[in-house]
Design a protein around this motif. Structure first.
Motif, PDB file in Angstrom:
ATOM      1  N   LYS A   1      -4.203   8.502  12.175  1.00 43.83           N
ATOM      2  CA  LYS A   1      -4.516   7.258  12.881  1.00 43.83           C
ATOM      3  C   LYS A   1      -5.026   6.209  11.894  1.00 43.83           C
ATOM      4  N   SER A   2      -5.927   6.607  11.002  1.00 40.89           N
ATOM      5  CA  SER A   2      -6.454   5.676   9.989  1.00 40.89           C
ATOM      6  C   SER A   2      -5.356   5.196   9.051  1.00 40.89           C
ATOM      7  N   ARG A   3      -4.461   6.117   8.650  1.00 41.47           N
ATOM      8  CA  ARG A   3      -3.365   5.727   7.761  1.00 41.47           C
ATOM      9  C   ARG A   3      -2.442   4.731   8.454  1.00 41.47           C
ATOM     10  N   TYR A   4      -2.185   4.937   9.744  1.00 38.42           N
ATOM     11  CA  TYR A   4      -1.335   4.002  10.479  1.00 38.42           C
ATOM     12  C   TYR A   4      -2.028   2.643  10.598  1.00 38.42           C
ATOM     13  N   GLU A   5      -3.303   2.642  10.891  1.00 40.55           N
ATOM     14  CA  GLU A   5      -4.038   1.377  10.987  1.00 40.55           C
ATOM     15  C   GLU A   5      -4.028   0.636   9.649  1.00 40.55           C
ATOM     16  N   LYS A   6      -4.170   1.368   8.552  1.00 41.01           N
ATOM     17  CA  LYS A   6      -4.082   0.747   7.219  1.00 41.01           C
ATOM     18  C   LYS A   6      -2.684   0.188   6.979  1.00 41.01           C
ATOM     19  N   PHE A   7      -1.676   0.944   7.382  1.00 40.93           N
ATOM     20  CA  PHE A   7      -0.300   0.476   7.216  1.00 40.93           C
ATOM     21  C   PHE A   7      -0.106  -0.842   7.947  1.00 40.93           C
ATOM     22  N   ILE A   8      -0.577  -0.917   9.196  1.00 43.35           N
ATOM     23  CA  ILE A   8      -0.447  -2.138  10.002  1.00 43.35           C
ATOM     24  C   ILE A   8      -1.180  -3.293   9.318  1.00 43.35           C
ATOM     25  N   LYS A   9      -2.364  -3.017   8.812  1.00 48.09           N
ATOM     26  CA  LYS A   9      -3.171  -4.064   8.173  1.00 48.09           C
ATOM     27  C   LYS A   9      -2.529  -4.541   6.867  1.00 48.09           C
ATOM     28  N   GLU A  10      -2.076  -3.608   6.040  1.00 46.07           N
ATOM     29  CA  GLU A  10      -1.554  -3.938   4.709  1.00 46.07           C
ATOM     30  C   GLU A  10      -0.081  -4.333   4.716  1.00 46.07           C
ATOM     31  N   HIS A  11       0.675  -3.862   5.711  1.00 46.26           N
ATOM     32  CA  HIS A  11       2.117  -4.096   5.750  1.00 46.26           C
ATOM     33  C   HIS A  11       2.556  -4.651   7.100  1.00 46.26           C
ATOM     34  N   PHE A  12       1.759  -5.526   7.667  1.00 44.51           N
ATOM     35  CA  PHE A  12       2.058  -6.059   8.996  1.00 44.51           C
ATOM     36  C   PHE A  12       3.484  -6.607   9.070  1.00 44.51           C
TER      37      PHE A  12
END
Length: 191
Positions: free
Chosen positions: A148-159
């Motif tokens: 979940k944290s990795r996905y949230e980081k992905f969304i934040k960094e690679h929106f």
């Protein structure tokens, strides 16, 4: 030569007009169709690339299962320095996810750039550090963060990449199966 490469280099180091000409002579434009490989497993990485347009993913083949560990897009450098530096076979793959245009510089021409451009070695070192740090952060996250944290980081960094990358590859990057990614996305949207 596309100005984006020179602009990117100038953000890192100062170069003169004469050095711009040297750089233009050392880089070559290569075009990759969606699905083509910039680097295949077992090949020696012979180029550092600057992505003019398009998108690539980095992955390894783990007993037949692809494990995605990163992405690079426009105005970013791409390379497998683990192979490129010592000129040894790569265990990793770099694949175009879209039709992609990449300005490439060979190992031999990079050595010339280091010799002929005053700040060439500094440019190389700082570029390599950027790619290496990005790769290490992505890999370390895989071991220390929850999916979940990795996905949230992905969304934040690679929106900007969500619509350009298949859910299968995003799930692989996060470290889950596509079905689990769907559940994670639903939980996040409910918050």
């Amino acid at each position: 030569m596309d100005n984006a490469l020179l602009v990117a280099i100038k953000k890192i180091v100062e170069i003169s007009y004469d050095e711009e000409k040297i750089i233009q002579n050392l880089f070559r434009l290569k075009e990759y169709k969606k699905g083509d490989f910039f680097l295949k497993e077992g090949e020696i990485c012979k180029y550092v690339g600057f992505i003019e347009n398009g998108l690539v993913r980095y992955y390894i083949n783990d007993d037949g299962e692809e494990r995605t560990y990163g992405f690079s897009k426009e105005n970013e450098f791409t390379c497998n320095f683990e192979s490129f530096g010592p000129q040894t076979p790569s265990k990793q793959l770099i694949q175009a996810l879209e039709n992609t245009r990449i300005w490439t510089i060979s190992y031999e021409n990079l050595q010339k750039l280091y010799e002929q451009v005053k700040n060439g070695e500094r440019f190389g070192r700082l570029s390599i550090e950027y790619v290496l740090i990005k790769t290490l952060k992505d890999r370390n996250s895989f071991y220390t963060d929850s999916p979940k944290s990795r996905y949230e980081k992905f969304i934040k960094e690679h929106f900007d990449l969500q619509q350009r990358i298949s859910q299968y590859y995003i799930a692989s990057y996060v470290g889950v199966k596509p079905q689990s990614l769907s559940r994670i996305r639903k939980r996040i949207s409910l918050l």
